[in-house]
Design a protein around this motif. Structure first.
Motif, PDB file in Angstrom:
ATOM      1  N   ALA A 123       0.674   6.320   9.802  1.00  0.00           N
ATOM      2  CA  ALA A 123       0.958   6.568   8.393  1.00  0.00           C
ATOM      3  C   ALA A 123       1.930   7.700   8.264  1.00  0.00           C
ATOM      4  O   ALA A 123       3.028   7.935   7.781  1.00  0.00           O
ATOM      5  CB  ALA A 123      -0.139   6.824   7.383  1.00  0.00           C
ATOM      6  N   ILE A 124       1.621   8.667   9.455  1.00  0.00           N
ATOM      7  CA  ILE A 124       2.447   9.767   9.228  1.00  0.00           C
ATOM      8  C   ILE A 124       3.771   9.518   9.985  1.00  0.00           C
ATOM      9  O   ILE A 124       4.833  10.162   9.743  1.00  0.00           O
ATOM     10  CB  ILE A 124       1.698  10.889  10.215  1.00  0.00           C
ATOM     11  N   ALA A 125       3.626   8.949  10.899  1.00  0.00           N
ATOM     12  CA  ALA A 125       5.069   8.043  11.626  1.00  0.00           C
ATOM     13  C   ALA A 125       5.770   7.603  10.779  1.00  0.00           C
ATOM     14  O   ALA A 125       7.329   7.686  10.723  1.00  0.00           O
ATOM     15  CB  ALA A 125       4.797   7.490  12.891  1.00  0.00           C
ATOM     16  N   GLY A 171       0.832  -1.220   0.132  1.00  0.00           N
ATOM     17  CA  GLY A 171       0.015   0.030  -0.086  1.00  0.00           C
ATOM     18  C   GLY A 171       0.910   1.202  -0.077  1.00  0.00           C
ATOM     19  O   GLY A 171       0.174   2.279   0.110  1.00  0.00           O
ATOM     20  N   VAL A 172       2.039   1.348  -0.160  1.00  0.00           N
ATOM     21  CA  VAL A 172       3.152   2.123  -0.077  1.00  0.00           C
ATOM     22  C   VAL A 172       3.894   2.440  -1.464  1.00  0.00           C
ATOM     23  O   VAL A 172       4.491   1.260  -1.680  1.00  0.00           O
ATOM     24  CB  VAL A 172       3.771   2.303   1.243  1.00  0.00           C
ATOM     25  N   PHE A 173       3.608   3.489  -2.205  1.00  0.00           N
ATOM     26  CA  PHE A 173       4.473   3.835  -3.538  1.00  0.00           C
ATOM     27  C   PHE A 173       5.277   4.808  -3.497  1.00  0.00           C
ATOM     28  O   PHE A 173       4.988   5.974  -2.946  1.00  0.00           O
ATOM     29  CB  PHE A 173       3.335   3.617  -4.655  1.00  0.00           C
ATOM     30  N   GLU A 174       6.181   4.965  -4.436  1.00  0.00           N
ATOM     31  CA  GLU A 174       7.134   5.973  -4.610  1.00  0.00           C
ATOM     32  C   GLU A 174       7.388   6.302  -6.016  1.00  0.00           C
ATOM     33  O   GLU A 174       7.773   5.416  -6.730  1.00  0.00           O
ATOM     34  CB  GLU A 174       8.656   6.037  -3.814  1.00  0.00           C
ATOM     35  N   ASP A 201     -12.973   8.010  11.821  1.00  0.00           N
ATOM     36  CA  ASP A 201     -12.478   7.028  12.777  1.00  0.00           C
ATOM     37  C   ASP A 201     -11.090   7.014  12.610  1.00  0.00           C
ATOM     38  O   ASP A 201     -10.365   6.306  13.627  1.00  0.00           O
ATOM     39  CB  ASP A 201     -13.100   5.684  12.676  1.00  0.00           C
ATOM     40  N   GLY A 202     -10.160   7.907  12.076  1.00  0.00           N
ATOM     41  CA  GLY A 202      -8.614   7.867  12.241  1.00  0.00           C
ATOM     42  C   GLY A 202      -8.051   7.043  11.226  1.00  0.00           C
ATOM     43  O   GLY A 202      -6.925   6.966  10.889  1.00  0.00           O
ATOM     44  N   GLN A 203      -8.691   6.145  10.336  1.00  0.00           N
ATOM     45  CA  GLN A 203      -8.200   5.327   9.388  1.00  0.00           C
ATOM     46  C   GLN A 203      -7.611   6.006   8.204  1.00  0.00           C
ATOM     47  O   GLN A 203      -8.402   6.903   7.521  1.00  0.00           O
ATOM     48  CB  GLN A 203      -9.068   4.312   8.750  1.00  0.00           C
ATOM     49  N   ARG A 226      -2.778   2.567   2.787  1.00  0.00           N
ATOM     50  CA  ARG A 226      -3.180   1.709   3.587  1.00  0.00           C
ATOM     51  C   ARG A 226      -4.199   2.038   4.460  1.00  0.00           C
ATOM     52  O   ARG A 226      -4.364   3.139   4.944  1.00  0.00           O
ATOM     53  CB  ARG A 226      -1.659   1.133   4.492  1.00  0.00           C
ATOM     54  N   SER A 227      -5.010   1.130   4.902  1.00  0.00           N
ATOM     55  CA  SER A 227      -5.950   1.549   5.873  1.00  0.00           C
ATOM     56  C   SER A 227      -5.446   1.175   7.141  1.00  0.00           C
ATOM     57  O   SER A 227      -6.040   0.256   7.938  1.00  0.00           O
ATOM     58  CB  SER A 227      -7.494   0.344   5.665  1.00  0.00           C
TER      59      SER A 227
END
Length: 639
Positions: A171-173, A42-45, A108-110, A164-165
């Motif tokens: 995600a920020i960290a 779920g993480v792309f660059e 809900d923070g997702q 990503r869920s």
């Protein structure tokens, strides 16, 4: 089932606009960026192609459908949490201001989409604006769009998208970790004293201070649990008009402090570390060095009575470096509070379609130096010159004082500044506890292990004990800084201060180093939880039902747990109600232990053994009080 963005469909909406020779050209995204590379699920660059690093103004645009998407987080948000990120203006991040990351999330923070730019040094503008015609959020990344860019940072140029869920804070960290991996310098080492309570002179004295008055406050502060003092503006001038016309010489005002080294030594003998304030960019019109540097300024702030030094000149940087080195070595300082670093700017960020967007709080300063004068510069980019200044500063001072404390203030607390500072403080927000809470938590989400400090806690001396305690509870997840006249406190307020500092020090490990989960950023963090293996602690700033976790990782069943999930559960009541409601999950039914309830001045209200079964439990906790459950064993459920 929640909606998950399809990265292929998202990439189809990518567009790139370039400005060349005054004309705007739209080019295929693939012609400018290579990728994507999937670095994790779920993480792309995408990497900027090397041939495109020409520093020509560029805009990268894409659209995100507003599906399962309710709020937005970004470092400069403050209390603005809507999907419209300051419209088409957005916010600008650079080394000395904020960080290039935006997180779109569900209520809900997702996480739904977190996007970030790898180079946190050079200016980049990030925009997000609701597009009514398509019910989508249009995202824009503005690169190389300053009037005077001049120079490259040498850092990777990559766009990162995370769909990503996961919890938004995760995600920020992960973005913060990503920046650290790509940084050219590691974060500055953190002395133990950077994680200890601080007494500051600013709100309590402002500029009129003397050595004896400061020392009196330090005696009291040490006895109350403080370990560091920051002596702020006023030590260098007899003027008390709150301007900066007398900054720049950085000579001690002998009327106030006749012998600075002896003064520092006396405070050291009390057991406190000593940090001294400097306004880094300012040279005042009334200073002796004004004549020397008046032609080497980024501009003049008439309302402050001072100019902003142009650190692109090597002799300007050398003057500042020698000033700080002299102060640390001659006065025996333990640290420096380096202020107003975000004022360094000669650049105006603009859209390639026209219009100017000056960065929040940073003036657009002109560059009217003559050609011969410009030739004396060894760096053409202001932001890279600032980076060079601080790199040399920590190298030189680190050689003589490796445990030096360096405080930076929001907004210059981004990823690049972690290499040069080890105390990141919230922006000034006197008396505004909610703002202090929001700002400290915002900074913590990106700071990793760099300690985050509150703005100085202060209050009206006629206020209630509960209101005073709330000021401390609002910043419980940061290192507390306090600035009031401690010798003028009434007995009840003194008890609040002693209790709050003692409570914070007792739970410091979980508060600063535990896994942090600040819930509902769109509601300004009404519930914050931190946990370690031993301790689970929550603070509720609004009435709500607190749900205890049913397992450490969501996989443990009751049959699998011979021991409780945590040894201690701590509930902090940050509301003006005298109760908290806790929901006990089935997995924890029969939880047994010793419950201690304490009010906001530290008096014990209740101490008893309790057994909690599944369902709702009402805890009678006084307003701004706490309850701690020291777990013993589980007992069988009682009907």
């Amino acid at each position: 089932m929640s909606f998950v963005l399809d990265i292929g469909q998202l990439q189809q909406s990518f567009r790139v606009r370039l400005e060349r020779g005054g004309d705007i050209h739209e080019v295929p995204f693939s012609a400018v960026f290579s990728g994507p590379v999937q670095v994790a699920d779920g993480v792309f660059e995408w990497a900027l192609r090397s041939e495109m690093e020409t520093l020509e103004p560029m805009e990268v645009l894409w659209e995100v459908p507003c599906i399962d998407l309710q709020a937005l987080w970004f470092p400069a948000a403050g209390r603005r949490r809507s999907l419209d990120l300051n419209g088409s203006q957005g916010f600008t991040a650079r080394l000395t201001s904020h960080a290039p990351v935006v997180c779109m999330h569900r209520a809900d923070g997702q996480n739904r989409l977190t996007f970030a730019w790898s180079d946190a040094t050079l200016p980049v503008t990030l925009c997000a604006e609701v597009h009514e015609e398509t019910a989508s959020v249009q995202c824009v990344l503005k690169l190389f769009s300053t009037d005077v860019q001049n120079g490259v940072s040498g850092k990777p140029s990559m766009l990162r998208l995370d769909v990503r869920s996961v919890f938004y804070a995760e995600a920020i960290a992960d973005v913060a970790s990503w920046w650290r991996v790509h940084a050219t310098r590691p974060p500055l080492s953190v002395p133990a004293s950077a994680r200890l309570p601080v007494y500051s002179t600013w709100y309590s004295f402002h500029q009129p201070l003397t050595d004896s008055e400061v020392e009196r406050q330090c005696e009291l502060a040490k006895d109350m649990g403080f370990q560091v003092v920051i002596v702020d503006d006023g030590w260098q001038t007899s003027n008390a008009e709150r301007g900066y016309a007398y900054c720049g010489d950085w000579d001690v005002c002998l009327e106030k402090i006749p012998d600075m080294r002896a003064h520092v030594d006396r405070i050291h003998q009390m057991g406190l570390k000593y940090v001294l304030w400097f306004a880094v960019p300012f040279v005042g019109k009334q200073s002796k060095v004004w004549a020397r540097f008046q032609d080497k300024l980024l501009g003049v702030r008439e309302e402050l009575g001072a100019g902003v030094l142009d650190v692109r000149y090597p002799d300007v940087r050398e003057y500042l470096l020698e000033t700080y080195l002299h102060a640390v070595t001659e006065f025996g300082l333990d640290g420096l509070k380096l202020d107003f670093v975000d004022t360094f700017s000669s650049q105006r960020v603009r859209s390639i379609q026209g219009g100017v967007s000056a960065h929040e709080g940073v003036p657009s300063l002109s560059d009217d130096a003559s050609e011969p004068r410009r030739a004396q510069r060894d760096e053409q980019s202001v932001v890279l010159a600032v980076e060079a200044l601080f790199a040399e500063l920590v190298d030189r001072l680190g050689a003589v004082r490796p445990d030096l404390l360096v405080e930076f203030r929001q907004s210059y607390v981004g990823p690049g500044m972690r290499a040069f500072g080890n105390m990141f403080r919230a922006v000034d927000c006197p008396e505004d506890g909610m703002e202090n809470r929001v700002r400290t938590l915002d900074v913590r989400l990106l700071a990793e292990h760099t300690p985050v400090h509150s703005d100085m806690v202060m209050w009206h001396f006629d206020d209630s004990e509960q209101s005073v305690a709330l000021q401390f509870l609002q910043v419980l997840f940061a290192v507390p800084q306090v600035s009031v006249r401690l010798d003028e406190l009434n007995s009840r307020h003194e008890k609040v201060v002693r209790h709050c500092i003692a409570f914070w020090r007792q739970h410091r490990t979980v508060l600063l180093e535990g896994q942090l989960r600040p819930y509902h950023p769109e509601l300004l963090y009404p519930l914050v939880v931190a946990k370690t293996r031993e301790e689970w602690l929550c603070v509720a700033y609004a009435p709500m039902v607190i749900q205890l976790p049913d397992s450490a990782d969501g996989t443990v069943s009751r049959a699998d747990r011979p021991n409780p999930l945590h040894e201690r559960y701590v509930f902090v009541n940050g509301t003006f109600q005298d109760a908290m409601v806790v929901e006990i999950p089935e997995n924890l039914t029969g939880l047994c232990g010793r419950l201690t309830v304490v009010d906001c001045v530290g008096d014990i209200c209740l101490r008893e053994t309790v057994v909690w079964n599944a369902g709702l439990v009402k805890l009678h906790i006084p307003s701004m009080g706490t309850a701690e459950l020291e777990v013993d064993v589980y007992e069988e459920s009682r009907d």
